[in-house]
Design an enzyme around this catalytic site. Structure first.
Site, PDB file in Angstrom:
ATOM      1  N   ASN A   9       0.891  -1.357   0.035  1.00 12.68           N
ATOM      2  CA  ASN A   9      -0.089  -0.228  -0.045  1.00 12.68           C
ATOM      3  C   ASN A   9       0.941   1.376   0.003  1.00 12.68           C
ATOM      4  O   ASN A   9       1.269   1.591   1.014  1.00 12.68           O
ATOM      5  CB  ASN A   9      -0.992   0.062   1.112  1.00 12.68           C
ATOM      6  CG  ASN A   9      -1.770   1.145   1.527  1.00 12.68           C
ATOM      7  OD1 ASN A   9      -1.793   2.091   0.401  1.00 12.68           O
ATOM      8  ND2 ASN A   9      -2.385   1.330   2.572  1.00 12.68           N
ATOM      9  N   LYS A  11       0.245   4.086  -0.265  1.00 12.94           N
ATOM     10  CA  LYS A  11      -0.549   5.410   0.067  1.00 12.94           C
ATOM     11  C   LYS A  11      -0.116   6.614  -0.907  1.00 12.94           C
ATOM     12  O   LYS A  11      -0.253   6.473  -1.840  1.00 12.94           O
ATOM     13  CB  LYS A  11       0.168   5.570   1.405  1.00 12.94           C
ATOM     14  CG  LYS A  11      -0.025   4.415   2.587  1.00 12.94           C
ATOM     15  CD  LYS A  11       0.166   4.783   4.041  1.00 12.94           C
ATOM     16  CE  LYS A  11       0.024   3.352   4.713  1.00 12.94           C
ATOM     17  NZ  LYS A  11       0.072   3.558   5.982  1.00 12.94           N
ATOM     18  N   HIS A  96      -9.419   1.288   4.993  1.00 10.22           N
ATOM     19  CA  HIS A  96      -8.242   1.552   5.710  1.00 10.22           C
ATOM     20  C   HIS A  96      -8.410   2.341   6.630  1.00 10.22           C
ATOM     21  O   HIS A  96      -9.093   3.639   6.787  1.00 10.22           O
ATOM     22  CB  HIS A  96      -7.168   1.955   4.406  1.00 10.22           C
ATOM     23  CG  HIS A  96      -5.677   2.237   5.105  1.00 10.22           C
ATOM     24  ND1 HIS A  96      -5.283   3.228   5.709  1.00 10.22           N
ATOM     25  CD2 HIS A  96      -4.971   1.096   5.044  1.00 10.22           C
ATOM     26  CE1 HIS A  96      -4.037   2.629   6.065  1.00 10.22           C
ATOM     27  NE2 HIS A  96      -3.642   1.537   5.655  1.00 10.22           N
ATOM     28  N   GLU A  98      -6.346   4.745   7.483  1.00 10.29           N
ATOM     29  CA  GLU A  98      -6.283   6.349   7.473  1.00 10.29           C
ATOM     30  C   GLU A  98      -7.703   6.693   6.709  1.00 10.29           C
ATOM     31  O   GLU A  98      -7.889   8.147   7.008  1.00 10.29           O
ATOM     32  CB  GLU A  98      -5.278   6.169   6.532  1.00 10.29           C
ATOM     33  CG  GLU A  98      -3.815   6.355   7.348  1.00 10.29           C
ATOM     34  CD  GLU A  98      -2.893   5.682   6.561  1.00 10.29           C
ATOM     35  OE1 GLU A  98      -2.741   5.963   5.492  1.00 10.29           O
ATOM     36  OE2 GLU A  98      -1.819   5.014   7.386  1.00 10.29           O
ATOM     37  N   GLU A 168      -5.506  -4.806  10.498  1.00  6.97           N
ATOM     38  CA  GLU A 168      -4.421  -3.604  10.877  1.00  6.97           C
ATOM     39  C   GLU A 168      -4.802  -2.824  12.223  1.00  6.97           C
ATOM     40  O   GLU A 168      -5.498  -1.822  12.059  1.00  6.97           O
ATOM     41  CB  GLU A 168      -4.444  -2.667   9.430  1.00  6.97           C
ATOM     42  CG  GLU A 168      -4.018  -3.347   8.568  1.00  6.97           C
ATOM     43  CD  GLU A 168      -3.622  -2.386   7.169  1.00  6.97           C
ATOM     44  OE1 GLU A 168      -2.284  -2.493   6.813  1.00  6.97           O
ATOM     45  OE2 GLU A 168      -4.294  -1.602   6.977  1.00  6.97           O
ATOM     46  N   GLY A 174       2.246   2.499  10.922  1.00 10.21           N
ATOM     47  CA  GLY A 174       3.187   3.490  10.922  1.00 10.21           C
ATOM     48  C   GLY A 174       3.897   4.019  12.237  1.00 10.21           C
ATOM     49  O   GLY A 174       4.433   5.212  12.308  1.00 10.21           O
ATOM     50  N   SER A 213       3.169  -1.669  10.549  1.00 10.94           N
ATOM     51  CA  SER A 213       4.727  -1.842  10.932  1.00 10.94           C
ATOM     52  C   SER A 213       5.121  -3.062  10.408  1.00 10.94           C
ATOM     53  O   SER A 213       6.380  -3.310  11.307  1.00 10.94           O
ATOM     54  CB  SER A 213       5.069  -1.424  12.253  1.00 10.94           C
ATOM     55  OG  SER A 213       4.657   0.036  12.406  1.00 10.94           O
TER      56      SER A 213
HETATM   57  P1  PGA Z   1       2.420   0.400   7.685  1.00  7.75           P
HETATM   58  O1  PGA Z   1       1.307   0.849   7.014  1.00  7.75           O
HETATM   59  O2  PGA Z   1       3.282  -0.589   7.163  1.00  7.75           O
HETATM   60  O3  PGA Z   1       3.344   1.725   7.358  1.00  7.75           O
HETATM   61  O4  PGA Z   1       2.465   0.496   9.431  1.00  7.75           O
HETATM   62  C1  PGA Z   1       0.570  -0.479   6.850  1.00  7.75           C
HETATM   63  C2  PGA Z   1      -0.718   0.155   6.227  1.00  7.75           C
HETATM   64  O5  PGA Z   1      -1.551   1.245   6.533  1.00  7.75           O
HETATM   65  O6  PGA Z   1      -1.481  -0.531   5.332  1.00  7.75           O
END
Ligand code: PGA
Length: 249
Positions: A9, A11, A96, A98, A168, A174, A213
């Site tokens: 992903n 983003k 997601h 976010e 998640e 993140g 992460s």
């Molecule tokens: P991250 O994000 O690996 O940077 O923690 C995962 C995601 O949001 O899909």
């Protein structure tokens, strides 16, 4: 053989120029493997670049990061499921964290988006996960199950049985803080058992990915955990060498 799914992903990272360099390096170092599928969710304007780089690689599948639930209309800045499908997307991330927490996407909207995706022939990857305070209050399971039910509210079992799911935990995205393989397994088992109510024994083949992460150091342990069928990776999917290491974990 269990076919693992590794999803990148990106983003809001990598324009076409970066994506082209990324794909050149990744494809040179990652030959097709029968036990793996690699998914890319690039930004919409980068989609065509990744698509043309991956042409001929049926083990690489592309999706978009978000869709609107309406098929068309006056929604400036949005992308519909039929447009994404027409452009060659096969999948879409829905719910997601976010989208939920930065853009205020509701449970009801995730349900509408999953239904719109299915109507257009896209496979939804429904993302669920609790916040830290919800986990600390002992509500992790109930939040995840509520999000799961809402995402699937408008779908028939036959559609649910072709979907992908991603757990998640928001506190792990993140932040550098990863769920342990045991935490991931435990929640994946909860999700799988809830899905069994809808799709019966077909649940055993539904991919449930872990995200939050993940990096080249922890990928192998997490993907090897019980009930974990793959990984959804943000930050660590942005560099071709690191992503190759994760996908070959
Ligand atoms: P991250 O994000 O690996 O940077 O923690 C995962 C995601 O949001 O899909």
């Amino acid at each position: 053989m269990k076919r693992l799914v590794f999803a990148a992903n990106w983003k809001m990272n990598h324009g076409p120029t970066d994506a082209e360099a990324f794909m050149r390096s990744f494809l040179a170092h990652y030959p097709r493997r029968p036990d793996r599928t690699v998914l890319f969710f690039p930004p919409a304007l980068t989609f065509a670049t990744v698509q043309s780089a991956a042409r001929g690689r049926s083990d690489i599948v592309l999706g978009v990061q978000n869709i609107h639930w309406e098929p068309k209309g006056a929604f400036t800045g949005e992308i519909s499921a039929p447009i994404a499908r027409d452009a060659g997307a096969r999948m879409v991330l829905v719910g997601h964290s976010e989208r939920r927490h930065l853009f205020g996407e509701t449970d009801e909207q995730t349900g509408a988006k999953c239904a719109a995706a299915v109507r257009a022939g896209l496979t939804p990857v429904l993302c669920v996960g609790e916040k830290l305070e919800e986990r600390e209050r002992g509500q992790a399971e109930s939040v995840v199950l509520r999000q799961l039910r809402a995402g699937l509210a408008n779908l028939e079992a036959q559609h649910v049985s072709t979907m992908l799911f991603a757990y998640e935990p928001v506190w792990a995205i993140g932040t550098g803080r990863t769920a342990t393989p045991e935490d991931a397994s435990a929640m994946h088992a909860v999700i799988r058992s809830a899905l069994r109510e809808t799709v019966g024994e077909r649940v055993t083949s539904l991919p449930i990915l872990y995200g939050g992460s993940v990096n080249r150091g922890n990928a192998q342990a997490i993907v090897g955990a019980r009930d974990v069928d793959g990984l959804l990776v943000g930050g660590a999917s942005l560099d071709a060498e690191g992503w190759t290491a994760i996908v070959t974990a």
